[in-house]
Enzyme design. Structure first.
Site, PDB file in Angstrom:
ATOM      1  N   LYS A   1     103.177  35.038 -43.333  1.00 23.60           N
ATOM      2  CA  LYS A   1     102.145  36.187 -43.593  1.00 23.60           C
ATOM      3  C   LYS A   1     101.255  35.231 -44.559  1.00 23.60           C
ATOM      4  O   LYS A   1      99.867  35.418 -44.405  1.00 23.60           O
ATOM      5  CB  LYS A   1     102.752  37.233 -44.450  1.00 23.60           C
ATOM      6  CG  LYS A   1     103.248  38.325 -43.573  1.00 23.60           C
ATOM      7  CD  LYS A   1     104.344  39.433 -44.292  1.00 23.60           C
ATOM      8  CE  LYS A   1     105.226  40.092 -43.584  1.00 23.60           C
ATOM      9  NZ  LYS A   1     106.126  40.912 -44.327  1.00 23.60           N
TER      10      LYS A   1
ATOM     11  N   GLN B   1     108.031  42.278 -49.932  1.00 25.42           N
ATOM     12  CA  GLN B   1     108.961  41.957 -48.935  1.00 25.42           C
ATOM     13  C   GLN B   1     110.398  42.780 -48.909  1.00 25.42           C
ATOM     14  O   GLN B   1     110.965  42.624 -49.894  1.00 25.42           O
ATOM     15  CB  GLN B   1     109.175  40.629 -48.733  1.00 25.42           C
ATOM     16  CG  GLN B   1     109.999  40.109 -47.455  1.00 25.42           C
ATOM     17  CD  GLN B   1     109.262  40.440 -46.383  1.00 25.42           C
ATOM     18  OE1 GLN B   1     108.006  40.266 -46.110  1.00 25.42           O
ATOM     19  NE2 GLN B   1     109.978  40.903 -45.372  1.00 25.42           N
TER      20      GLN B   1
ATOM     21  N   ASP C   1     101.095  47.885 -46.338  1.00 33.90           N
ATOM     22  CA  ASP C   1     102.376  48.057 -45.416  1.00 33.90           C
ATOM     23  C   ASP C   1     102.564  49.277 -44.842  1.00 33.90           C
ATOM     24  O   ASP C   1     103.044  49.642 -44.073  1.00 33.90           O
ATOM     25  CB  ASP C   1     103.634  47.476 -46.290  1.00 33.90           C
ATOM     26  CG  ASP C   1     104.212  46.312 -45.813  1.00 33.90           C
ATOM     27  OD1 ASP C   1     103.933  45.803 -44.772  1.00 33.90           O
ATOM     28  OD2 ASP C   1     105.133  45.714 -46.571  1.00 33.90           O
TER      29      ASP C   1
END
Ligand code: NAP
Length: 290
Positions: A53, A97, A120
């Site tokens: 990412k 994460q 997200d």
């Protein structure tokens, strides 16, 4: 008949190219989109996702705020980091994460992220907005699946989509998005409580596999001409590889591709789309700050 292999790597490249162009335009106006990527611990798969990412962010011209916290970080310490990022106007998106270490309540952490920075799309407000069809950050993997279908010209309206998996990050949101008026599919969700999985999957015009188990979908479970999207990413031990493993999906690719009309490979299918959609969400978050 052999299926068209959907090149997720190429479609993701096109999305990233568009994001890079728009990022340059935004930078000319004095705003550099910035994503804070927070990683707790050193789980190898998570480290590899986070590195991917961060690399993609730099490639599209965005800046990244990398925050690495050790495995023993407390929930309070992590929440403090998120509160600081929430108020930092130079940070447009925040990504924590997952999974988090067991002693940290994941739901509490996701709830702490300001919805305007929830790139997200996992905050309950984002999820709620997605459900009722209001504008929100869409979760990256399910959104990536939709973009793959659209780019390949696959008709979703009126199609019967069968989703295998009901997680909050893949199965449920992909089912909701497919059932929304824009996609207009009829959706069935399967899980480990489903009595006769093959009888369900065989009805699918579009089959989405998101079980996280290799070999979940075999050729006898697929209707001739179905579109098969394999979200699964599973590590299989492989001594011939330097890493000691190789990645496979949930679908028995070689056999199923002989029956399907379209199929995504693993790797280079859905995976690259997840990162591309994250870049797109970060861009949108930064544009909102104009
Ligand atoms: P998860 O949280 O483990 O959920 C798996 C779901 O599949 C559960 O709902 C489970 O049912 C269901 N399931 C498992 N085995 C099944 C079976 N034999 N028959 C029917 N249903 C079954 O996994 P996830 O986070 O959704 O991820 C799914 C897969 O996608 C994983 O391989 C993950 O690595 C991959 N993934 C890929 C990307 C990407 O970018 N490509 C992104 C995210 C995830 P129950 O609810 O009944 O347990």
């Amino acid at each position: 008949m052999s299926a068209v292999i959907i090149d997720g790597f190429e479609i993701a490249r096109q999305v990233r190219e568009d994001v890079a162009k728009k990022t340059a335009e935004l930078k000319a106006k004095g705003i550099t989109p910035c994503l804070a990527v927070v990683l707790v611990g050193e789980d190898p798969a998570s480290v590899s996702y986070v590195t991917g990412k961060e690399k993609a962010l730099l490639e599209v011209g965005m800046s990244d705020r990398s925050i690495r916290l050790n495995e023993k970080t407390t929930e309070k310490e992590l929440l403090d980091v998120i509160h600081t990022l929430n108020t930092d106007t130079s940070v447009h998106g925040i990504l924590v994460q997952l999974p988090l270490p067991k002693h940290i309540d994941e739901a509490k952490v996701l709830l702490a992220i300001k919805p305007e920075k929830d790139v997200d799309g996992f905050h309950p407000i984002s999820v709620g907005n997605m459900l009722i069809g209001r504008k929100s950050f869409l979760p990256c993997t399910p959104h990536g699946v939709l973009v793959l279908l659209k780019t390949m010209g696959i008709q979703t309206s009126g199609a019967h989509a069968v989703v295998v998996g009901r997680s909050n990050i893949v199965g449920k949101p992909v089912a909701v998005l497919l059932a929304r008026k824009e996609c207009n599919a009829t959706v069935t969700i399967c899980h480990t409580g489903t009595k006769d999985l093959p009888s369900m999957t065989k009805q699918a015009d579009i089959l989405i596999a998101a079980a996280g188990k290799p070999g979940t979908i075999t050729a006898d479970m697929v209707k001739e001409g179905a579109v098969v999207i394999d979200v699964g990413v599973n590590r299989i031990p492989d001594s011939s590889k330097k890493s000691g493993f190789r990645l496979v999906g949930d679908v028995d690719f070689d056999a199923v591709k002989e029956k399907a009309s379209f199929i995504t490979p693993v790797p280079r299918g859905v995976g690259p789309m997840t990162i591309a959609m994250l870049m797109q969400n970060t861009l949108e978050a930064a544009e909102c700050s104009l």
